[in-house]
Design an enzyme around this catalytic site. Structure first.
Site, PDB file in Angstrom:
ATOM      1  N   SER A 267       0.805  -1.220   0.000  1.00  0.00           N
ATOM      2  CA  SER A 267       0.000   0.000   0.000  1.00  0.00           C
ATOM      3  C   SER A 267       0.835   1.267   0.000  1.00  0.00           C
ATOM      4  O   SER A 267       0.351   2.318  -0.398  1.00  0.00           O
ATOM      5  CB  SER A 267      -0.981   0.015   1.170  1.00  0.00           C
ATOM      6  OG  SER A 267      -0.408  -0.518   2.315  1.00  0.00           O
ATOM      7  N   HIS A 319       2.049   5.076   4.546  1.00  0.00           N
ATOM      8  CA  HIS A 319       1.158   5.629   3.530  1.00  0.00           C
ATOM      9  C   HIS A 319       1.579   7.035   3.136  1.00  0.00           C
ATOM     10  O   HIS A 319       1.637   7.372   1.949  1.00  0.00           O
ATOM     11  CB  HIS A 319      -0.281   5.634   4.053  1.00  0.00           C
ATOM     12  CG  HIS A 319      -0.886   4.271   4.121  1.00  0.00           C
ATOM     13  ND1 HIS A 319      -2.072   4.015   4.771  1.00  0.00           N
ATOM     14  CD2 HIS A 319      -0.475   3.074   3.629  1.00  0.00           C
ATOM     15  CE1 HIS A 319      -2.375   2.730   4.669  1.00  0.00           C
ATOM     16  NE2 HIS A 319      -1.418   2.143   3.988  1.00  0.00           N
TER      17      HIS A 319
END
Length: 359
Positions: A267, A319
């Site tokens: 991610s 992230h």
């Protein structure tokens, strides 16, 4: 842009962090039956909790974008149904938090996903009897709602192959297996200089739910960007963004702003794709609809950050590191061709979420 996060979007995908203190018995090879049973129950309950949060995020993110008219064409009916999904999700979160994601997903599927699927099937059946050239061209555009490109397909194959290797080596939720295969153990990177983990961890995933949503987000986000900047530059942006996310976590740990953690997941790369889109659109902000697409991405990023805050075992630092690295790369990469530059008005969102908002 991701529907879910990481769905890429969405649809995005999540870099999971876990500590061995959650499963101290794994340090011994001779586990008792009770210890094994306890660990299995812990993994199962954790996966269900994560899926609950992911479903809630998917329902809220796509509905919010429909309400904001991020997807075209739109109709008042679609916006009204999306507003109902948002209200139902909020009530579920307030009144039944442990199952809020599941309740939201039911309403989301009933009001948005299923109607979009039925409309697309009806349109596909009707298009068979529309033989004109313009209709065929329009049909090909709609038919490629979710398409795959060469580099994206290669990345999906590599991630699936590594996941199979995890299963064969001891299980995708086994901390010892993940450590052996290359999880981002910040202590190992800082003190043992095992820098290869910065890259290896990007291809490891913690369980089937984790890899499914990450690869689904990649499938939604990646092909359009690859067509805009080319396969080589897309692969560079994907990998460099992922490594940037790993470096960000290690640096924050070394500065003692984060506790030592063990991370796996793509991610950071997915958020890098979102960041690359942002930088690319900002560079071409005078193109038609580019500013609108930037606003859509901004909403997605805010929703992703909110998701990170309320979801346990998700690394917001990874992230943000991937997002920032991808943004810098997006400011630098050129469009693939003149025709690609002229089609910027069509980017910034995937065709799959766009269909949800149609009537």
């Amino acid at each position: 842009m991701p529907v879910f996060r990481q769905m890429p979007l969405a649809f995005h995908q999540n870099t999971l962090q876990f500590t061995r203190t959650n499963a101290p018995t794994l340090q011994r090879f001779n586990l008792s039956t009770l210890q094994r049973f306890t660990l299995q129950r812990f993994n199962a309950s954790t996966n269900l909790m994560e899926l609950n949060h992911i479903l809630l995020f998917a329902a809220i993110a796509t509905s919010a974008l429909v309400v904001l008219q991020a997807f075209q064409p739109q109709s008042p009916g679609a916006r009204a149904r999306a507003a109902i999904v948002l209200i139902a999700s909020a009530l579920a979160w307030l009144l039944a938090r442990p199952i809020a994601g599941w309740l939201s997903a039911i309403v989301w599927c009933a009001l948005l996903v299923v109607p979009a699927f039925l409309r697309n099937r009806a349109w596909a059946a009707h298009s068979r009897y529309r033989p004109s050239g313009s209709d065929r061209q329009f049909g090909s555009d709609r038919g490629s709602a979710i398409s795959v490109s060469p580099v994206v397909l290669a990345l999906i194959i590599v991630n699936v192959a590594v996941f199979i290797l995890e299963l064969l080596a001891g299980g995708s939720t086994n901390p010892m297996t993940l450590h052996r295969l290359g999880e981002l153990d910040t202590s190992s990177v800082i003190f043992r200089h095992q820098y290869w983990r910065l890259l290896a961890a990007l291809f490891l995933h913690y369980g089937p739910i984790h890899i499914f949503f990450n690869l689904f987000a990649l499938l939604l986000l990646g092909p359009a960007l690859e067509r805009q900047i080319g396969g080589f530059l897309f692969a560079v942006c994907y990998l460099v963004s992922g490594i940037g996310s790993s470096i960000a976590v290690v640096l924050l740990t070394k500065l003692r702003l984060l506790e030592p953690v063990q991370l796996v997941g793509a991610s950071g790369c997915i958020m890098g794709v979102v960041g690359t889109w942002t930088g690319f659109l900002l560079r071409h902000r005078h193109a038609p609809l580019a500013r609108q697409r930037l606003r859509n991405i901004f909403v997605i990023v805010l929703l992703q950050l909110a998701f990170d805050v309320v979801t346990p075992r998700v690394s917001m630092s990874a992230h943000l590191g991937g997002l920032f690295t991808g943004f810098l790369l997006g400011l630098l990469v050129p469009a693939k061709s003149v025709s690609a530059r002229l089609s910027i008005s069509q980017i910034g969102g995937s065709a799959a979420p766009r269909a949800i908002g149609e009537d």
